[in-house]
Design a protein around this motif. Structure first.
Motif, mmCIF file in Angstrom:
data_model
loop_
_atom_site.group_PDB
_atom_site.id
_atom_site.type_symbol
_atom_site.label_atom_id
_atom_site.label_comp_id
_atom_site.label_asym_id
_atom_site.label_seq_id
_atom_site.Cartn_x
_atom_site.Cartn_y
_atom_site.Cartn_z
ATOM 1 N N GLN A 1 -14.389 11.093 -19.318
ATOM 2 C CA GLN A 1 -14.165 11.150 -20.921
ATOM 3 C C GLN A 1 -12.929 11.218 -21.297
ATOM 4 O O GLN A 1 -12.492 9.974 -22.349
ATOM 5 N N TRP B 1 -18.113 6.346 -20.393
ATOM 6 C CA TRP B 1 -17.660 5.969 -19.016
ATOM 7 C C TRP B 1 -17.890 7.524 -18.293
ATOM 8 O O TRP B 1 -18.213 8.622 -18.066
ATOM 9 N N ASN B 2 -19.284 6.665 -17.530
ATOM 10 C CA ASN B 2 -20.291 7.957 -16.914
ATOM 11 C C ASN B 2 -20.658 7.253 -16.005
ATOM 12 O O ASN B 2 -22.193 7.273 -15.459
ATOM 13 N N THR B 3 -19.535 6.867 -15.342
ATOM 14 C CA THR B 3 -20.936 5.756 -13.523
ATOM 15 C C THR B 3 -19.503 6.151 -13.041
ATOM 16 O O THR B 3 -18.355 6.892 -13.295
ATOM 17 N N GLY B 4 -19.501 6.297 -11.493
ATOM 18 C CA GLY B 4 -18.803 5.963 -10.303
ATOM 19 C C GLY B 4 -18.352 7.566 -10.253
ATOM 20 O O GLY B 4 -19.192 8.621 -10.361
ATOM 21 N N ARG C 1 -8.848 -0.907 -10.200
ATOM 22 C CA ARG C 1 -8.282 0.871 -9.546
ATOM 23 C C ARG C 1 -7.744 1.439 -9.173
ATOM 24 O O ARG C 1 -6.467 0.346 -8.268
ATOM 25 N N TYR D 1 -18.565 13.970 -16.001
ATOM 26 C CA TYR D 1 -19.000 12.320 -17.363
ATOM 27 C C TYR D 1 -18.041 13.236 -18.172
ATOM 28 O O TYR D 1 -17.407 11.985 -18.944
ATOM 29 N N LYS E 1 -16.305 -0.069 -16.651
ATOM 30 C CA LYS E 1 -17.250 0.558 -16.268
ATOM 31 C C LYS E 1 -18.049 1.254 -17.560
ATOM 32 O O LYS E 1 -18.805 2.176 -16.944
ATOM 33 N N SER E 2 -17.323 1.271 -18.555
ATOM 34 C CA SER E 2 -18.489 2.128 -19.770
ATOM 35 C C SER E 2 -19.396 1.476 -19.961
ATOM 36 O O SER E 2 -19.731 0.002 -19.896
ATOM 37 N N LYS E 3 -20.379 1.750 -20.747
ATOM 38 C CA LYS E 3 -21.356 0.950 -21.505
ATOM 39 C C LYS E 3 -21.361 2.053 -23.119
ATOM 40 O O LYS E 3 -21.042 3.083 -22.795
ATOM 41 N N HIS F 1 -16.217 10.672 -8.824
ATOM 42 C CA HIS F 1 -15.097 11.719 -9.512
ATOM 43 C C HIS F 1 -15.241 12.857 -9.172
ATOM 44 O O HIS F 1 -15.927 13.824 -8.505
ATOM 45 N N SER G 1 -11.115 7.639 -9.558
ATOM 46 C CA SER G 1 -11.343 9.275 -9.704
ATOM 47 C C SER G 1 -10.850 9.765 -11.069
ATOM 48 O O SER G 1 -9.907 9.388 -10.695
#
Length: 900
Positions: A617, A585-588, A522, A613, A579-581, A590, A538
């Motif tokens: 991306q 990347w749609n977590t955390g 980070r 998100y 952090k992506s699935k 921002h 972020s």
């Protein structure tokens, strides 16, 4: 007699031959004659000067020497490289001065004479070179007001001095004197870095300041960033609780012997007349307690205390890598105002960063209070509510008698106006001088046009950069913040590299980005990180890790920043990947498209809210792309293949999550389409319709932008790329809120944080976050320089080695021009419309090549200095492309006339 005449003519011919090319502008690590270099392999740069067109360097030779002999003779080396040539001689020694010169050969078979000699001096390369000890005050400090500390030492030099160099740094900010005279012209030293990991020391040549016999060295040290209040919630003592000093004068005598004068237990300490000092709150100076002559010979320091020695190691010490903060422009008040509230206010006409030098005469104990503000309120009264908790006040207590002069030492203010309280006597504007402070970056870019408002916008962009490039790229210079926000910096970085030479500035700051990067990859929101470990990661902010190194590589052609930052770049991309699935990347947390357009009474959904998100991306993909680019430059083929495969997956995930089969995005905002198009998130067959949607969206807002910090830098670029330059021009020229020219029309002299920092009725946006000196929206400058005028560099020849000049004529402008001081020399271009013709004047520096895009569809419409371009041997017509004729040229000055 005839033989003598022939010989003289021969020599004259040889001199003329040499005179056709010469070398100038020698730089070492981007500096002119630097001292205290901390790199073992410094790099050399120079410029060729030649009147003949198409001049290229074909070979060079460098000689490096010391007073003891040769350090490197390169011999003749073939090649056109004249920027960032690595030293390849004997190992360089600490505290040693070197001189160097260069000569070159060109493609016309001519050799230059040797250049004038340049020099560089090495710093203290090893921790063992430090003989000094860290010292702290030997008395109990006032823990409430925390006055600045004076340190003093008297010493004797018994021999004749050949040279002397002062190496110095502090825990806090310092100013240093030798024999009663200030050393150097740097302010707020040692600057701001991630101190616990990277503390810069400075070096000064003090040869001419020392005496044979007795000498005195004295230093004042104040809180600064080291232990001062930063950010919020009583956040102080971030790097330590005690102020400290480390100083060492390395003296070389004419007989070859040396001596080091160092901070040790012989020094003394006491309180200064600076009774309190904080960056946010300002400074209080009591002249009654000033110790006259304290840093000069003959002063009685019998009442001073000793010092405490520390056992601190020197592992975090580094030589200064960027330009120091210095004083620059000065301003006199343009008027004295008595506000409706009865306040006495001076207007300096420009929102600036620095302080005011004050002259006053009064009685002992008279207290002058000076408060600072950026703007007056709707009624014309002094307005400071937007400073939040920052007091931004200078207080001076007179000692009485003769006229006294005051200025701060370890703080700075963002202001256009000052309010005077208790000033003795009549207010004479001549007694007040505002002086600017900012990093000593070399001005490099100019821009002007036929539109006065746009010219003022350019003025505001440059002044926003001046005020906020104060050793770190701050977000604002006036309130209780002034932090190195990463999102602002990355958004503005390409614009910044045009206006000023920021290669060293960003190189230093990006090393702090890497130093403060967290273990999981980070990037904190602010650098240096004073907000703690939980504030980071972020999208669009943390992407500073990839965006600025790549932008600096493009602007300066310097691979070293890519090599240095590559591990940090990879770590940031790994964080997003982790952090992506399924590559989404749609977590955390921002910030999203910060400060986008939001109408106050939004009953019909006009607020331009972009899915955070979706933004994440897009920036994820961009950072991966920049890693692909970087791995290619650094010849890391395995990484290039790895990240190329990752990029495809990231873009596929974007299409699946955020794009309908017809190409509509789930967020229909300008920012959504701008980012998707700018970062090539859509396949080719969906880009045209997306650009149409973007254009229609702009029109639906009555040709206004709705973008925030992340969409704005790319908006006009995307419109131009997809054939909508007319809309880009309309946005640039829009004068109503929200627009770039709205603040200009409202009297702004810098860039605002918000599109409507001051509303049309002259009331203000929320004071909790409303700076009138924020540079982020100044990123439009990049479009003005690279698209409107057309000065750009190709990736295969970064740093303007291979230049592209592609103007976009339009917008109702009758002329626009720009110039840029590159490492190779002056690059400039300008266009003008008159009498049904377009005139283009272009200057290309020596040792570069350029492709000039002439706005016409046929070469027969183009002449250069009155001759058809197709007949000229030094210009190659390379075809046509989308309404342009392409001309391949080398160095020289060109005057084109294009018939419409």
């Amino acid at each position: 007699m005839k033989k003598i005449t022939f010989s003289a003519l021969l020599q004259l011919c040889l001199l003329m031959s040499f005179a056709q090319i010469k070398v100038q502008g020698l730089l070492t690590e981007n500096f002119t004659n630097p001292i205290a270099l901390g790199v073992q392999v410094p790099r050399f740069s120079w410029q060729l000067v030649a009147e003949k067109r198409n001049t290229m360097q074909t070979a060079y030779e460098i000689n490096v020497t010391t007073d003891k002999g040769s350090a490197w003779k390169s011999g003749k080396i073939s090649g056109s490289q004249s920027v960032q040539i690595n030293y390849a001689g004997t190992p360089l020694q600490s505290d040693q001065k070197y001189t160097w010169k260069v000569r070159v050969w060109d493609n016309n078979g001519k050799a230059s004479p040797w250049s004038e000699a340049a020099s560089f001096k090495m710093g203290l390369l090893n921790t063992a070179d430090w003989k000094a000890k860290w010292i702290e005050a030997g008395y109990v400090e006032d823990s409430i007001n925390r006055p600045a500390i004076l340190f003093r030492n008297q010493f004797a030099l018994a021999k004749k001095i050949k040279s002397a160099t002062l190496y110095i740094t502090a825990h806090g900010m310092y100013e240093v004197q030798l024999n009663g005279k200030r050393v150097g012209d740097a302010y707020l030293a040692p600057g701001w870095t991630s101190y616990n990991k990277r503390l810069q020391y400075q070096a000064y040549d003090v040869t001419n300041m020392l005496n044979n016999g007795n000498n005195v060295i004295g230093a004042t040290v104040g809180n600064g960033w080291y232990r001062g209040f930063l950010a919020w919630d009583d956040n102080k003592n971030i790097y330590g609780k005690k102020l400290g000093l480390l100083a060492q004068v390395n003296v070389v005598y004419t007989d070859g012997t040396t001596e080091a004068i160092v901070t040790d237990d012989k020094w003394k300490s006491t309180n200064s007349a600076i009774k309190s000092v904080e960056i946010y709150h300002g400074e209080t100076f009591d002249a009654r307690e000033e110790k006259s002559g304290w840093a000069a010979i003959g002063y009685d320091d019998g009442g001073w205390k000793g010092v405490n020695l520390l056992t601190t190691t020197f592992d975090n010490l580094i030589s200064t890598e960027n330009e120091p903060v210095k004083k620059h422009e000065t301003f006199k008040a343009i008027k004295v105002i008595t506000t409706p509230s009865g306040e006495k206010v001076l207007d300096f006409g420009q929102n600036l960063v620095g302080w005011v030098i004050v002259k006053a005469k009064g009685n002992a104990g008279d207290k002058i209070v000076i408060k600072h503000a950026e703007i007056l309120d709707k009624a014309g009264n002094f307005y400071t509510e937007n400073l939040r908790a920052a007091k931004a006040t200078a207080t001076y207590i007179l000692k009485g008698g003769a006229e006294e002069t005051f200025e701060p030492h370890f703080t700075f203010y963002g202001f256009r106006y000052i309010k005077l309280e208790n000033y003795p006597g009549e207010i004479n504007p001549d007694n007040f001088t505002a002086v600017t402070l900012y990093s000593d970056m070399k001005p490099t870019g100019t821009f002007t046009s036929s539109n006065a408002l746009v010219n003022q916008l350019q003025h505001n962009i440059q002044w926003g950069q001046r005020g906020n490039f104060l050793d770190v790229p701050t977000d604002c210079p006036q309130r209780d913040e002034r932090l190195g926000w990463t999102g602002d910096a990355q958004a503005f970085s390409r614009t910044a590299s045009f206006n000023f030479g920021v290669n060293n500035f960003f190189d230093k700051w990006m090393k702090d980005v890497a130093a403060d990067q967290l273990a999981d990859g980070r990037i904190p929101h602010v650098i240096p990180n004073v907000l703690g470990p939980d504030n980071g990661g972020s999208a669009g902010w943390a992407d500073v890790a990839t965006i600025i190194p790549w932008n600096m590589y493009l602007a300066y052609g310097d691979k070293k920043i890519l090599e240095t930052q590559y591990p940090s770049m990879k770590a940031w991309v790994k964080f997003m990947t982790d952090k992506s699935k399924n590559d989404l990347w749609n977590t955390g947390f921002h910030f999203g498209d910060w400060l986008f357009y939001r109408p106050f009474d939004d009953n019909d959904g006009r607020s331009a809210v972009t899915d955070k998100y979706l933004i994440a991306q897009c920036f994820y993909a961009n950072s991966v792309q920049l890693l692909i680019n970087t791995s290619k430059v650094l010849n890391k083929a395995d990484d290039e293949a790895t990240y190329t495969a990752l990029l495809k997956r990231v873009k596929d995930a974007f299409l699946k999550e955020y794009v309908t089969p017809s190409g509509r995005l789930v967020s229909g905002t300008q920012t959504a389409y701008v980012l998707a198009l700018n970062f090539d998130m859509l396949p080719e067959n969906l880009r045209k319709q997306a650009a149409e949607r973007l254009a229609e969206n702009v029109k639906s807002y009555d040709t206004h932008l709705t973008t925030g910090f992340l969409g704005t830098p790319y908006l006009c670029h995307v419109l131009t790329r997809f054939g909508y330059s007319d809309i880009a021009y309309s946005l640039l020229l829009q004068q109503d809120y929200p627009s770039w020219l709205y603040p200009v029309k409202m009297g702004a002299t810098t860039i605002w944080e918000r599109w409507d920092g001051q509303k049309p009725d002259s009331t203000f946006q929320t004071p909790g976050m409303n700076s009138f000196n924020h540079y982020a929206y100044g990123a439009i400058g990049d479009w003005m320089y690279r698209q409107m005028v057309g000065l750009d560099t190709y990736e295969d020849g970064p740093g303007y080695k291979h230049i592209r000049v592609k103007p976009h004529v339009g917008g109702g402008f009758t002329n626009a021009s720009a110039s840029l001081q590159t490492y190779y020399g002056t690059l400039s271009s300008g266009w003008k419309t008159e009498d049904n013709k377009i005139l283009m004047d272009v200057e290309i520096p020596a040792n570069t090549t350029a492709t000039i895009y002439v706005p016409t569809t046929t070469a027969t419409a183009v002449t250069e200095n009155g001759k058809a371009v197709s007949t000229l041997t030094d210009i190659k017509v390379a075809g046509t492309e989308e309404g342009y004729v392409l001309l391949q040229v080398g160095s020289g000055k060109y005057h084109f006339v294009i018939a419409k």
